[in-house]
Scaffold this motif. Structure first.
Motif, mmCIF file in Angstrom:
data_model
loop_
_atom_site.group_PDB
_atom_site.id
_atom_site.type_symbol
_atom_site.label_atom_id
_atom_site.label_comp_id
_atom_site.label_asym_id
_atom_site.label_seq_id
_atom_site.Cartn_x
_atom_site.Cartn_y
_atom_site.Cartn_z
ATOM 1 N N VAL A 109 -10.392 3.685 6.399
ATOM 2 C CA VAL A 109 -10.061 4.167 5.195
ATOM 3 C C VAL A 109 -10.864 3.284 4.212
ATOM 4 C CG1 VAL A 109 -7.972 4.302 3.575
ATOM 5 C CG2 VAL A 109 -7.789 4.677 6.059
ATOM 6 N N HIS B 27 -2.489 -4.794 -0.855
ATOM 7 C CA HIS B 27 -2.904 -4.158 -0.115
ATOM 8 C C HIS B 27 -3.214 -2.682 -0.221
ATOM 9 C CE1 HIS B 27 -2.501 -1.195 3.537
ATOM 10 N NE2 HIS B 27 -3.128 -2.043 4.120
ATOM 11 N N SER B 28 -4.456 -2.153 -0.303
ATOM 12 C CA SER B 28 -4.907 -0.864 -0.450
ATOM 13 C C SER B 28 -4.555 -0.538 -1.856
ATOM 14 C CB SER B 28 -4.568 -0.074 0.706
ATOM 15 O OG SER B 28 -5.240 0.911 0.615
ATOM 16 N N MET B 29 -3.642 0.575 -2.174
ATOM 17 C CA MET B 29 -3.094 0.655 -3.409
ATOM 18 C C MET B 29 -2.700 -0.391 -4.250
ATOM 19 S SD MET B 29 0.113 3.288 -4.442
ATOM 20 C CE MET B 29 1.343 2.515 -3.853
ATOM 21 N N MET C 213 -3.386 7.045 -8.320
ATOM 22 C CA MET C 213 -4.666 6.485 -7.488
ATOM 23 C C MET C 213 -5.938 7.437 -7.859
ATOM 24 S SD MET C 213 -3.435 5.105 -3.853
ATOM 25 C CE MET C 213 -2.239 6.380 -3.433
ATOM 26 N N ARG D 81 -6.034 14.074 -2.896
ATOM 27 C CA ARG D 81 -4.900 13.484 -3.427
ATOM 28 C C ARG D 81 -3.818 14.234 -4.297
ATOM 29 N NH1 ARG D 81 -5.205 8.074 -2.436
ATOM 30 N NH2 ARG D 81 -7.175 7.110 -2.949
ATOM 31 N N MET E 120 0.178 10.172 8.297
ATOM 32 C CA MET E 120 -0.594 9.144 7.800
ATOM 33 C C MET E 120 -0.915 7.791 8.758
ATOM 34 S SD MET E 120 -0.676 8.767 3.769
ATOM 35 C CE MET E 120 -2.055 7.300 3.600
ATOM 36 N N TYR F 49 -5.643 -1.925 -5.773
ATOM 37 C CA TYR F 49 -5.858 -1.305 -6.921
ATOM 38 C C TYR F 49 -5.103 -1.910 -8.281
ATOM 39 C CZ TYR F 49 -7.198 2.185 -3.541
ATOM 40 O OH TYR F 49 -7.782 2.963 -2.454
ATOM 41 N N GLY G 154 0.804 -1.174 -0.013
ATOM 42 C CA GLY G 154 -0.079 0.116 -0.231
ATOM 43 C C GLY G 154 0.920 1.224 -0.143
ATOM 44 N N PHE G 155 0.116 2.477 0.243
ATOM 45 C CA PHE G 155 0.811 3.621 -0.037
ATOM 46 C C PHE G 155 0.987 4.303 1.281
ATOM 47 C CE2 PHE G 155 0.243 8.201 -0.095
ATOM 48 C CZ PHE G 155 0.878 8.696 -0.973
ATOM 49 N N LEU H 120 -4.162 5.603 9.554
ATOM 50 C CA LEU H 120 -4.317 4.251 8.936
ATOM 51 C C LEU H 120 -4.488 3.166 10.058
ATOM 52 C CD1 LEU H 120 -1.246 4.497 6.219
ATOM 53 C CD2 LEU H 120 -3.853 5.083 6.186
ATOM 54 N N HIS I 240 -6.716 -0.174 9.053
ATOM 55 C CA HIS I 240 -6.470 -0.280 7.508
ATOM 56 C C HIS I 240 -5.041 -1.097 7.390
ATOM 57 C CE1 HIS I 240 -6.603 0.964 3.209
ATOM 58 N NE2 HIS I 240 -5.457 1.599 3.459
HETATM 59 C C1 MLT Z 1 -3.146 2.959 0.924
HETATM 60 O O1 MLT Z 1 -3.155 2.387 2.256
HETATM 61 O O2 MLT Z 1 -2.203 2.270 -0.005
HETATM 62 C C2 MLT Z 1 -3.733 4.119 0.776
HETATM 63 O O3 MLT Z 1 -4.506 4.274 1.914
HETATM 64 C C3 MLT Z 1 -4.612 3.791 -0.236
HETATM 65 C C4 MLT Z 1 -5.538 5.263 -0.542
HETATM 66 O O4 MLT Z 1 -5.073 6.283 -0.456
HETATM 67 O O5 MLT Z 1 -6.589 4.926 -1.280
#
Ligand code: MLT
Length: 276
Positions: free
Chosen positions: A216, A92-94, A189, A131, A150, A97, A27-28, A154, A251
């Motif tokens: 999140v 995980h998260s990003m 994203m 973002r 963050m 995606y 993730g990010f 998170l 998260h």
């Molecule tokens: C992450 O954990 O990758 C971010 O929270 C993803 C997001 O900002 O959508």
């Protein structure tokens, strides 16, 4: 004869084993290290490969415009260059995606999907605007200051109280990222579409994992993905999708409770191997 595609992403063996690997996408604003503890709890013999997404960790940015689709193509190329024809792709998260974009663009590669603390929906206009503000602030300051806070948002309330030891690592991982990669990822994203339809078409096993305290990508997003994936393999009560809700985590579920997430991924891997 065509030469193999050039791999530009750094990859890491995170757990030894043979056969079909789990490919772990972070993730990010983190890198593959967020998966290290979770990988250690995978069942014996389950091979796991961590990847640094574009610009993160030891992966460079290659000058391409910000795009989750490009990140997915680079993961695919890196795996093909390493001789991997199939994998269970876990994001995980990003990273989720990116995993969904991989399933859309390289469906033959994705033998199963692990969607951990993530969502298939696109950003709201408000989230997208935020973002883009973070990306602009990061470009302007040439620091990662805009994302240093963050972790507090998170992790879940339980970790904030009882897992304080996680914070120094999270802070160090974020400070190690380049401002350019943080801005690139935020813009990538922001531009991603809704990929719920990818799950509706995906017929291999899917594991959706969410922390009970995740604000999140909350439980409703996880349930939305399970419904979409379950509908793609009618005939069984739960279709091809399993939902795991991890109690006491937010998260950052693979960091907050690595063992629980590893157990869900181990089950997914078994199911994929049986289905393959
Ligand atoms: C992450 O954990 O990758 C971010 O929270 C993803 C997001 O900002 O959508």
């Amino acid at each position: 004869m065509t030469s193999p595609p050039r791999a530009t992403l750094a990859t890491y063996p995170l757990h030894d084993g043979g056969g079909l690997p789990l490919v772990l996408l972070h993730g990010f604003p983190l890198d593959h290290r967020m998966w290290a503890a979770c990988a250690q709890h995978l069942p014996a013999g389950t091979r796991a490969i961590g990847v640094d997404l574009p610009g993160a960790g030891h992966s460079d940015l290659d000058g391409s415009p910000p795009s989750i689709e490009h990140a997915a193509d680079l993961v695919y190329r890196a795996m093909v260059a390493e001789g991997e024809g199939n994998a269970v792709v876990v994001g995980h998260s990003m990273g989720g995606y990116v995993a969904l974009a991989l399933a859309e663009r390289h469906p033959g590669f994705v033998a199963g999907l692990g969607l951990v603390s993530t969502k298939s929906t696109a950003d709201t206009d408000e989230a997208r605007a935020k973002r883009l503000r973070v990306a602009a602030a990061t470009d302007d300051s040439q620091t990662v200051d805009a994302v240093l806070g963050m972790p507090a948002a998170l992790v879940g309330a339980t970790s904030t109280e009882h897992r304080r030891h996680l914070f120094p690592s999270l802070d160090a991982w974020i400070r190690a990222q380049s401002p350019a990669s943080v801005a690139w990822a935020q813009r990538a994203m922001a531009a991603r579409p809704d990929r719920t339809a990818v799950l509706e078409r995906f017929s291999a096993p899917v594991a959706v994992v969410v922390g009970a305290e995740d604000t999140v990508t909350p439980l409703a997003e996880a349930e939305h993905m399970v419904r979409a994936a379950a509908g793609s393999a009618p005939g069984t009560a739960a279709g091809n999708a399993a939902l795991t809700v991890v109690p006491g985590v937010g998260h950052l579920s693979p960091v907050e409770d690595p063992q629980a997430v590893a157990a869900a991924l181990g089950l997914l891997h078994n199911q994929v191997v049986a289905h393959h």
